[in-house]
Design a protein around this motif. Structure first.
Motif, PDB file in Angstrom:
ATOM      1  N   ARG A  77     -12.419   9.839   3.006  1.00  0.00           N
ATOM      2  CA  ARG A  77     -11.697   8.760   2.329  1.00  0.00           C
ATOM      3  C   ARG A  77     -12.532   7.485   2.298  1.00  0.00           C
ATOM      4  N   ILE A  78     -13.799   7.600   2.624  1.00  0.00           N
ATOM      5  CA  ILE A  78     -14.642   6.408   2.705  1.00  0.00           C
ATOM      6  C   ILE A  78     -14.715   5.689   1.368  1.00  0.00           C
ATOM      7  N   SER A  79     -14.640   6.436   0.267  1.00  0.00           N
ATOM      8  CA  SER A  79     -14.706   5.797  -1.055  1.00  0.00           C
ATOM      9  C   SER A  79     -13.494   4.907  -1.304  1.00  0.00           C
ATOM     10  N   VAL A  80     -12.330   5.301  -0.787  1.00  0.00           N
ATOM     11  CA  VAL A  80     -11.136   4.462  -0.903  1.00  0.00           C
ATOM     12  C   VAL A  80     -11.357   3.154  -0.151  1.00  0.00           C
ATOM     13  N   ALA A  81     -11.899   3.268   1.068  1.00  0.00           N
ATOM     14  CA  ALA A  81     -12.168   2.074   1.869  1.00  0.00           C
ATOM     15  C   ALA A  81     -13.156   1.158   1.167  1.00  0.00           C
ATOM     16  N   ILE A  82     -14.188   1.747   0.568  1.00  0.00           N
ATOM     17  CA  ILE A  82     -15.203   0.947  -0.123  1.00  0.00           C
ATOM     18  C   ILE A  82     -14.582   0.149  -1.266  1.00  0.00           C
ATOM     19  N   ILE A  83     -13.760   0.808  -2.071  1.00  0.00           N
ATOM     20  CA  ILE A  83     -13.125   0.123  -3.201  1.00  0.00           C
ATOM     21  C   ILE A  83     -12.257  -1.033  -2.711  1.00  0.00           C
ATOM     22  N   MET A  84     -11.440  -0.759  -1.697  1.00  0.00           N
ATOM     23  CA  MET A  84     -10.535  -1.801  -1.211  1.00  0.00           C
ATOM     24  C   MET A  84     -11.284  -2.932  -0.518  1.00  0.00           C
ATOM     25  N   GLU A  85     -12.365  -2.615   0.177  1.00  0.00           N
ATOM     26  CA  GLU A  85     -13.181  -3.665   0.785  1.00  0.00           C
ATOM     27  C   GLU A  85     -13.835  -4.526  -0.290  1.00  0.00           C
ATOM     28  N   PHE A 145       0.845  -1.188   0.000  1.00  0.00           N
ATOM     29  CA  PHE A 145       0.000   0.000   0.000  1.00  0.00           C
ATOM     30  C   PHE A 145       0.883   1.241   0.000  1.00  0.00           C
ATOM     31  N   PHE A 146       0.594   2.166  -0.905  1.00  0.00           N
ATOM     32  CA  PHE A 146       1.304   3.435  -0.945  1.00  0.00           C
ATOM     33  C   PHE A 146       0.284   4.570  -0.855  1.00  0.00           C
ATOM     34  N   ALA A 147       0.399   5.354   0.204  1.00  0.00           N
ATOM     35  CA  ALA A 147      -0.534   6.463   0.424  1.00  0.00           C
ATOM     36  C   ALA A 147       0.162   7.515   1.280  1.00  0.00           C
ATOM     37  N   LYS A 148      -0.340   8.730   1.195  1.00  0.00           N
ATOM     38  CA  LYS A 148       0.223   9.847   1.964  1.00  0.00           C
ATOM     39  C   LYS A 148      -0.886  10.616   2.658  1.00  0.00           C
ATOM     40  N   MET A 195      -5.619  -9.846   8.106  1.00  0.00           N
ATOM     41  CA  MET A 195      -6.517 -10.839   8.704  1.00  0.00           C
ATOM     42  C   MET A 195      -7.019 -11.842   7.663  1.00  0.00           C
ATOM     43  N   ALA A 196      -7.010 -11.430   6.387  1.00  0.00           N
ATOM     44  CA  ALA A 196      -7.425 -12.334   5.308  1.00  0.00           C
ATOM     45  C   ALA A 196      -6.290 -13.255   4.871  1.00  0.00           C
ATOM     46  N   GLY A 197      -5.133 -13.120   5.516  1.00  0.00           N
ATOM     47  CA  GLY A 197      -4.037 -14.047   5.258  1.00  0.00           C
ATOM     48  C   GLY A 197      -2.949 -13.543   4.340  1.00  0.00           C
ATOM     49  N   PHE A 198      -2.972 -12.269   4.000  1.00  0.00           N
ATOM     50  CA  PHE A 198      -1.960 -11.731   3.097  1.00  0.00           C
ATOM     51  C   PHE A 198      -0.796 -11.116   3.873  1.00  0.00           C
ATOM     52  N   ARG A 199       0.360 -11.171   3.236  1.00  0.00           N
ATOM     53  CA  ARG A 199       1.512 -10.466   3.785  1.00  0.00           C
ATOM     54  C   ARG A 199       1.458  -9.039   3.244  1.00  0.00           C
ATOM     55  N   VAL A 200       1.282  -8.090   4.139  1.00  0.00           N
ATOM     56  CA  VAL A 200       1.022  -6.706   3.755  1.00  0.00           C
ATOM     57  C   VAL A 200       2.179  -5.813   4.159  1.00  0.00           C
ATOM     58  N   PHE A 201       2.534  -4.920   3.242  1.00  0.00           N
ATOM     59  CA  PHE A 201       3.590  -3.935   3.505  1.00  0.00           C
ATOM     60  C   PHE A 201       3.003  -2.535   3.318  1.00  0.00           C
ATOM     61  N   LEU A 257      -6.297   5.871   6.913  1.00  0.00           N
ATOM     62  CA  LEU A 257      -7.244   4.873   6.424  1.00  0.00           C
ATOM     63  C   LEU A 257      -6.533   3.572   6.097  1.00  0.00           C
ATOM     64  N   VAL A 258      -5.340   3.670   5.530  1.00  0.00           N
ATOM     65  CA  VAL A 258      -4.621   2.469   5.090  1.00  0.00           C
ATOM     66  C   VAL A 258      -4.247   1.591   6.280  1.00  0.00           C
ATOM     67  N   GLU A 259      -4.153   2.154   7.472  1.00  0.00           N
ATOM     68  CA  GLU A 259      -3.905   1.334   8.652  1.00  0.00           C
ATOM     69  C   GLU A 259      -5.031   0.317   8.841  1.00  0.00           C
ATOM     70  N   TYR A 260      -6.255   0.739   8.541  1.00  0.00           N
ATOM     71  CA  TYR A 260      -7.399  -0.185   8.589  1.00  0.00           C
ATOM     72  C   TYR A 260      -7.290  -1.218   7.477  1.00  0.00           C
ATOM     73  N   LEU A 261      -6.934  -0.776   6.265  1.00  0.00           N
ATOM     74  CA  LEU A 261      -6.800  -1.708   5.142  1.00  0.00           C
ATOM     75  C   LEU A 261      -5.699  -2.726   5.406  1.00  0.00           C
ATOM     76  N   ASP A 262      -4.611  -2.252   5.985  1.00  0.00           N
ATOM     77  CA  ASP A 262      -3.515  -3.143   6.392  1.00  0.00           C
ATOM     78  C   ASP A 262      -4.064  -4.246   7.290  1.00  0.00           C
ATOM     79  N   PHE A 263      -4.913  -3.869   8.237  1.00  0.00           N
ATOM     80  CA  PHE A 263      -5.476  -4.835   9.188  1.00  0.00           C
ATOM     81  C   PHE A 263      -6.352  -5.875   8.498  1.00  0.00           C
ATOM     82  N   ILE A 264      -7.321  -5.430   7.666  1.00  0.00           N
ATOM     83  CA  ILE A 264      -8.273  -6.401   7.103  1.00  0.00           C
ATOM     84  C   ILE A 264      -7.606  -7.325   6.086  1.00  0.00           C
TER      85      ILE A 264
END
Length: 256
Positions: free
Chosen positions: A238-246, A128-131, A147-153, A137-144
């Motif tokens: 940034r809710i639209s970013v979260a929606i897309i990634m979810e 994930f690359f964001a500023k 939790m889905a089993g991916f190695r996240v950076f 928001l990406v801290e939440y995306l990192d978490f989900i």
């Protein structure tokens, strides 16, 4: 009089080719402004008959109305550079907020979601690359995604991002999040990544205007939001970013 307000309710009914025409119009609004239907159809590599059918399908009576609305949409954008295409006055912010969410979801393409979901089944490393505000928001995306089993950076500053760039390969999916799509560091990052022999899948999330990051990415998703600052700090939703990634993650889970 706004192009997006007229077209938005019709997007769900478009075919894949018509969605491509919509993206063409969004990405080339300045270039097509003032041109004849023959010129615009030629730029889009379709017949004039095909383009006029598209224009009517997205809510316009004909090309004349379409061209007029494009003109006024650009005038309004230039007169209000700090307001995005779905800006509304404060007394209707809730309606605008909901509209932004609806439009973000409506223009998503199932084909793109499935393509990324297919790559996710290979268990790639996720970057994930964001500023700025989006980083929180990406801290939440990192978490989900973790939790889905991916190695996240998620490298949070420029030095860590440079280190991460060296680790990215064809077994990676890189998500770039930049509303204006013109962040110089991220443009340079993508330019270096696509030069690699083992290049990753690059997915960007940007605003709906034509931009460099969108054009450099393998897949781009549009987000819609109203720009808002408090004490000089950007707190636009940034809710639209979260929606897309979810939805990308949920598509992967659904397809498993």
């Amino acid at each position: 009089m706004n192009f997006f307000e007229i077209a938005s309710s019709h997007l769900k009914d478009l075919t894949e080719n018509e969605h491509k025409l919509f993206e063409f119009v969004v990405s080339n609004m300045e270039e097509i402004n003032g041109k004849s239907i023959r010129d615009v159809a030629s730029m889009a590599y379709v017949s004039t008959a095909t383009f006029i059918r598209f224009v009517r399908k997205i809510g316009f009576s004909g090309y004349s109305e379409f061209a007029t609305v494009i003109k006024f949409t650009l005038i309004n954008r230039n007169e209000n550079p700090d307001k995005n295409i779905f800006y509304t006055e404060n007394n209707s912010y809730r309606e605008s907020y909901l509209k932004n969410i609806e439009e973000t979801i409506r223009v998503l393409k199932e084909k793109q979601l499935n393509l990324i979901a297919s790559d996710l089944r290979k268990k790639p490393d996720i970057y994930f690359f964001a500023k700025d505000t989006t980083k929180h928001l990406v801290e939440y995306l990192d978490f989900i995604y973790s939790m889905a089993g991916f190695r996240v950076f998620f490298p949070r500053d420029e030095n860590y991002r440079k280190i991460a760039e060296k680790q990215i390969n064809s077994n990676s999916i890189v998500f770039i999040m930049s509303y204006n799509g013109e962040n110089k560091e991220f443009i340079q990052l993508i330019s270096e990544l696509i030069k690699k022999d083992k290049a990753p899948l690059i997915v960007s999330i940007t605003g709906a205007d034509n931009n460099t990051i969108q054009n450099l990415s393998n897949i781009n998703f549009y987000l819609f939001t109203d720009e808002l600052k408090v004490n000089g700090v950007d707190i636009s939703s940034r809710i639209s970013v979260a929606i897309i990634m979810e939805l990308i993650l949920y598509q992967y889970i659904y397809n498993k």
